[in-house]
Design a protein around this motif. Structure first.
Motif, PDB file in Angstrom:
ATOM      1  N   GLU A  76      -0.879  -7.219   5.492  1.00 12.81           N
ATOM      2  CA  GLU A  76      -0.801  -6.057   6.384  1.00 12.81           C
ATOM      3  C   GLU A  76      -1.655  -6.270   7.627  1.00 12.81           C
ATOM      4  O   GLU A  76      -1.253  -5.935   8.747  1.00 12.81           O
ATOM      5  N   ILE A  77      -2.852  -6.812   7.443  1.00 15.21           N
ATOM      6  CA  ILE A  77      -3.739  -7.064   8.579  1.00 15.21           C
ATOM      7  C   ILE A  77      -3.112  -8.087   9.515  1.00 15.21           C
ATOM      8  O   ILE A  77      -3.085  -7.916  10.735  1.00 15.21           O
ATOM      9  N   GLY A  78      -2.588  -9.173   8.938  1.00 16.56           N
ATOM     10  CA  GLY A  78      -1.951 -10.191   9.763  1.00 16.56           C
ATOM     11  C   GLY A  78      -0.781  -9.635  10.546  1.00 16.56           C
ATOM     12  O   GLY A  78      -0.634  -9.897  11.749  1.00 16.56           O
ATOM     13  N   TYR A  79       0.054  -8.828   9.887  1.00 13.87           N
ATOM     14  CA  TYR A  79       1.214  -8.247  10.570  1.00 13.87           C
ATOM     15  C   TYR A  79       0.774  -7.337  11.715  1.00 13.87           C
ATOM     16  O   TYR A  79       1.338  -7.384  12.813  1.00 13.87           O
ATOM     17  N   SER A  80      -0.243  -6.505  11.474  1.00 17.61           N
ATOM     18  CA  SER A  80      -0.695  -5.574  12.515  1.00 17.61           C
ATOM     19  C   SER A  80      -1.240  -6.314  13.725  1.00 17.61           C
ATOM     20  O   SER A  80      -1.217  -5.801  14.839  1.00 17.61           O
ATOM     21  N   LEU A  81      -1.714  -7.534  13.509  1.00 17.88           N
ATOM     22  CA  LEU A  81      -2.272  -8.334  14.609  1.00 17.88           C
ATOM     23  C   LEU A  81      -1.234  -9.253  15.244  1.00 17.88           C
ATOM     24  O   LEU A  81      -1.578 -10.105  16.076  1.00 17.88           O
ATOM     25  N   ASP A  91      -8.246  -4.855  30.568  1.00 21.28           N
ATOM     26  CA  ASP A  91      -7.866  -3.479  30.261  1.00 21.28           C
ATOM     27  C   ASP A  91      -6.627  -3.449  29.371  1.00 21.28           C
ATOM     28  O   ASP A  91      -6.573  -2.703  28.383  1.00 21.28           O
ATOM     29  N   LEU A  92      -5.625  -4.267  29.683  1.00 22.53           N
ATOM     30  CA  LEU A  92      -4.425  -4.347  28.858  1.00 22.53           C
ATOM     31  C   LEU A  92      -4.748  -4.825  27.440  1.00 22.53           C
ATOM     32  O   LEU A  92      -4.232  -4.298  26.458  1.00 22.53           O
ATOM     33  N   LEU A  93      -5.612  -5.830  27.353  1.00 23.51           N
ATOM     34  CA  LEU A  93      -5.979  -6.380  26.044  1.00 23.51           C
ATOM     35  C   LEU A  93      -6.672  -5.325  25.188  1.00 23.51           C
ATOM     36  O   LEU A  93      -6.336  -5.135  24.014  1.00 23.51           O
ATOM     37  N   GLU A  94      -7.641  -4.614  25.766  1.00 25.35           N
ATOM     38  CA  GLU A  94      -8.422  -3.651  24.999  1.00 25.35           C
ATOM     39  C   GLU A  94      -7.630  -2.421  24.602  1.00 25.35           C
ATOM     40  O   GLU A  94      -7.931  -1.776  23.602  1.00 25.35           O
ATOM     41  N   ARG A  95      -6.604  -2.080  25.376  1.00 24.32           N
ATOM     42  CA  ARG A  95      -5.799  -0.896  25.053  1.00 24.32           C
ATOM     43  C   ARG A  95      -5.106  -1.027  23.698  1.00 24.32           C
ATOM     44  O   ARG A  95      -4.705  -0.029  23.100  1.00 24.32           O
ATOM     45  N   GLN A  96      -4.933  -2.251  23.234  1.00 25.58           N
ATOM     46  CA  GLN A  96      -4.223  -2.472  21.970  1.00 25.58           C
ATOM     47  C   GLN A  96      -5.115  -2.283  20.747  1.00 25.58           C
ATOM     48  O   GLN A  96      -4.629  -2.304  19.618  1.00 25.58           O
ATOM     49  N   PHE A  97      -6.412  -2.086  20.973  1.00 31.44           N
ATOM     50  CA  PHE A  97      -7.366  -2.004  19.874  1.00 31.44           C
ATOM     51  C   PHE A  97      -8.187  -0.724  20.000  1.00 31.44           C
ATOM     52  O   PHE A  97      -8.327  -0.179  21.078  1.00 31.44           O
ATOM     53  N   PRO A  98      -8.778  -0.280  18.846  1.00 35.98           N
ATOM     54  CA  PRO A  98      -8.684  -0.876  17.518  1.00 35.98           C
ATOM     55  C   PRO A  98      -7.371  -0.536  16.831  1.00 35.98           C
ATOM     56  O   PRO A  98      -6.696   0.434  17.181  1.00 35.98           O
ATOM     57  N   ILE A  99      -7.014  -1.330  15.833  1.00 35.91           N
ATOM     58  CA  ILE A  99      -5.856  -1.062  14.995  1.00 35.91           C
ATOM     59  C   ILE A  99      -6.251   0.004  13.977  1.00 35.91           C
ATOM     60  O   ILE A  99      -7.232  -0.151  13.261  1.00 35.91           O
ATOM     61  N   GLU A 100      -5.486   1.086  13.912  1.00 34.57           N
ATOM     62  CA  GLU A 100      -5.874   2.231  13.082  1.00 34.57           C
ATOM     63  C   GLU A 100      -4.935   2.491  11.927  1.00 34.57           C
ATOM     64  O   GLU A 100      -5.161   3.407  11.137  1.00 34.57           O
ATOM     65  N   SER A 101      -3.893   1.687  11.800  1.00 38.56           N
ATOM     66  CA  SER A 101      -2.945   1.858  10.706  1.00 38.56           C
ATOM     67  C   SER A 101      -2.252   0.521  10.467  1.00 38.56           C
ATOM     68  O   SER A 101      -1.971  -0.207  11.429  1.00 38.56           O
ATOM     69  N   GLU A 122     -11.014  -8.303  15.842  1.00 35.02           N
ATOM     70  CA  GLU A 122     -10.365  -7.195  15.153  1.00 35.02           C
ATOM     71  C   GLU A 122     -10.048  -7.553  13.708  1.00 35.02           C
ATOM     72  O   GLU A 122     -10.190  -6.729  12.806  1.00 35.02           O
ATOM     73  N   ALA A 123      -9.648  -8.809  13.483  1.00 33.75           N
ATOM     74  CA  ALA A 123      -9.346  -9.244  12.120  1.00 33.75           C
ATOM     75  C   ALA A 123     -10.576  -9.133  11.230  1.00 33.75           C
ATOM     76  O   ALA A 123     -10.505  -8.655  10.087  1.00 33.75           O
ATOM     77  N   LYS A 124     -11.727  -9.550  11.729  1.00 35.11           N
ATOM     78  CA  LYS A 124     -12.964  -9.469  10.947  1.00 35.11           C
ATOM     79  C   LYS A 124     -13.303  -8.019  10.611  1.00 35.11           C
ATOM     80  O   LYS A 124     -13.703  -7.702   9.481  1.00 35.11           O
ATOM     81  N   ALA A 125     -13.151  -7.133  11.596  1.00 37.15           N
ATOM     82  CA  ALA A 125     -13.460  -5.721  11.361  1.00 37.15           C
ATOM     83  C   ALA A 125     -12.525  -5.127  10.314  1.00 37.15           C
ATOM     84  O   ALA A 125     -12.949  -4.388   9.423  1.00 37.15           O
ATOM     85  N   LEU A 126     -11.236  -5.452  10.390  1.00 31.12           N
ATOM     86  CA  LEU A 126     -10.285  -4.902   9.436  1.00 31.12           C
ATOM     87  C   LEU A 126     -10.513  -5.454   8.034  1.00 31.12           C
ATOM     88  O   LEU A 126     -10.379  -4.737   7.045  1.00 31.12           O
ATOM     89  N   LEU A 127     -10.859  -6.727   7.940  1.00 31.11           N
ATOM     90  CA  LEU A 127     -11.125  -7.323   6.622  1.00 31.11           C
ATOM     91  C   LEU A 127     -12.350  -6.700   5.959  1.00 31.11           C
ATOM     92  O   LEU A 127     -12.388  -6.501   4.748  1.00 31.11           O
TER      93      LEU A 127
END
Length: 299
Positions: free
Chosen positions: A268-273, A197-207, A254-259
Motif C-alpha cells: 500500500e505504501i509503495g502504491y501510494s508513492l 512547490d509542486l513536489l511538496e503539494r503531493q505530501f504528506p500521503i494521508e490515505s 515520505e516512505a520512511k514516515a509512512l513505514l
C-alpha cells in the motif's frame, strides 16, 4: 491513516473554549503557558496540524517529525509547519515552557516572504533547536510579552505579536544557520521554487488510496510547461541536484514516515508513492537505505 488536527480540534484537546469569531481569512494567533495545560489535554497522535507552532520546551521530550526522531534534554525551540506531521512524547514529569500557534493568513501582506520560505518551516529541515542557557531568558521574555500583549486593548497589538513571533523565528535561524530564505532572483531559482512547490503539494500521503501524480522529471516538466532538459539544468544551477534526485529524496522521506507511523502494508505504501509493483518499491528503498522496507519498519 494520518489525521489533520484543525484549530477547533486543538482547542478541544486543550479543553479551551474555541475563540468566538475565529476568522480564518484574517488569520489566527494565540499564545500559551505550557504549564497550564500539561497533563490536561488529550494526547494527539502523530499527525499534521493546519496551523504553525513555535514552542519553547523545558524538560526532556522526544519529537517524531516526518522521518526524524529528535530529543530535547533541557531547553529547546520547536518549529512546526502544516506540511509535516509530528508528535511529541514527554520523557519526564518536569515539563514547562510556552508555545504560540498561528496561521499563514495572520502574516499575509505583512512580509515579503511566506512562512514556508523560512528554512525552519521547510519540509526536510531540522525544526528542533537545542537552546543555549544564555538564550533561555530572552525567549521566555518574548513569550511573556506575547501573553501580555494578547490580553491588552492596544489597537495595533497584532502588529506587535507578528514582530515577537518573527523575533523567535529569526532567533532560531541564527542559532542553527541554514540556507537563506528562498528569494527567486533569476530564471533558475524561479523554476526551482515552482518545482519545489509542486513536489511538496503531493505530501504528506494521508490515505493508502491517495497516490502521487507527479513521479518523474518529465511529469514535472510537463506541468511547468518547460522542456525536461531546461528543468534539469535549472535545478542543477540552483541546488546542485538533479530533478530525479530531488524527487527520490522526497519520496524516500515520505516512505520512511509512512513505514514508521502507519500500519499500512508495504504494498500500500509503495502504491501510494507511485510504485505500481511492490518489487519496484522494495528495490528503490533498499538501494537508498541498504535496508528493505520491512527491516526498516522493525528496526
Amino acid at each position: 491513516m494520518e489525521r489533520i488536527q484543525s484549530l477547533e480540534e486543538f482547542y478541544r484537546a486543550k479543553q479551551i473554549p474555541v475563540p468566538e469569531g475565529m476568522n480564518r481569512e484574517l488569520g489566527h494567533f494565540n499564545v500559551f503557558n505550557s504549564s497550564d495545560y500539561i497533563g490536561k489535554d488529550i494526547p494527539m497522535p502523530y499527525s499534521r496540524k493546519d496551523f504553525y507552532k513555535v514552542a519553547f520546551v523545558s524538560g526532556r521530550n522526544r519529537y517524531f517529525f516526518a522521518d526524524k526522531t529528535m530529543d530535547v534534554d533541557q531547553f529547546g525551540l520547536f518549529f512546526a509547519n502544516p506540511q509535516v506531521p509530528y508528535q511529541c512524547e514527554h520523557l519526564d514529569e518536569r515539563q514547562a515552557g510556552f508555545f504560540c500557534i498561528f496561521t499563514e493568513a495572520f502574516f499575509h501582506g505583512h512580509s515579503s516572504l511566506k512562512l514556508s520560505d523560512f528554512p525552519l518551516f521547510r519540509p526536510g529541515g531540522t525544526p528542533l533547536i537545542c537552546l543555549p542557557e544564555a538564550q533561555v531568558q530572552p525567549v521566555i521574555d518574548l513569550f511573556q510579552k506575547m501573553i501580555a500583549e494578547l490580553h491588552s486593548d492596544y489597537a495595533y497589538k497584532n502588529d506587535l505579536l507578528r514582530n515577537y513571533a518573527m523575533e523567535l523565528i529569526h532567533l532560531g535561524m541564527k542559532l542553527q544557520p541554514s540556507a537563506a530564505p528562498h528569494l527567486p532572483t533569476n530564471a533558475a531559482t524561479r523554476i526551482s521554487s515552482l518545482f519545489s512547490d509542486l513536489l511538496e503539494r503531493q505530501f504528506p500521503i494521508e490515505s493508502p488510496r491517495q497516490q502521487v501524480n507527479l513521479r518523474t522529471a518529465f511529469d514535472f516538466a510537463a506541468q511547468l510547461s518547460i522542456h525536461v532538459n531546461h528543468l534539469n539544468k535549472a535545478l542543477k544551477d540552483a541546488t546542485g541536484k538533479s530533478t530525479s534526485d530531488h524527487i527520490a529524496d522526497r519520496v524516500l522521506q515520505e516512505a520512511k514516515a509512512l513505514l514508521k507511523h502507519t500500519d499500512w502494508n508495504v504494498s500500500e505504501i509503495g502504491y501510494s508513492l507511485g510504485f505500481q509493483e511492490p518489487a519496484h518499491f522494495n528495490n528503490f528503498f533498499k538501494k537508498k537505505t541498504q535496508l528493505t522496507p520491512r527491516t526498516f519498519r522493525t528496526a
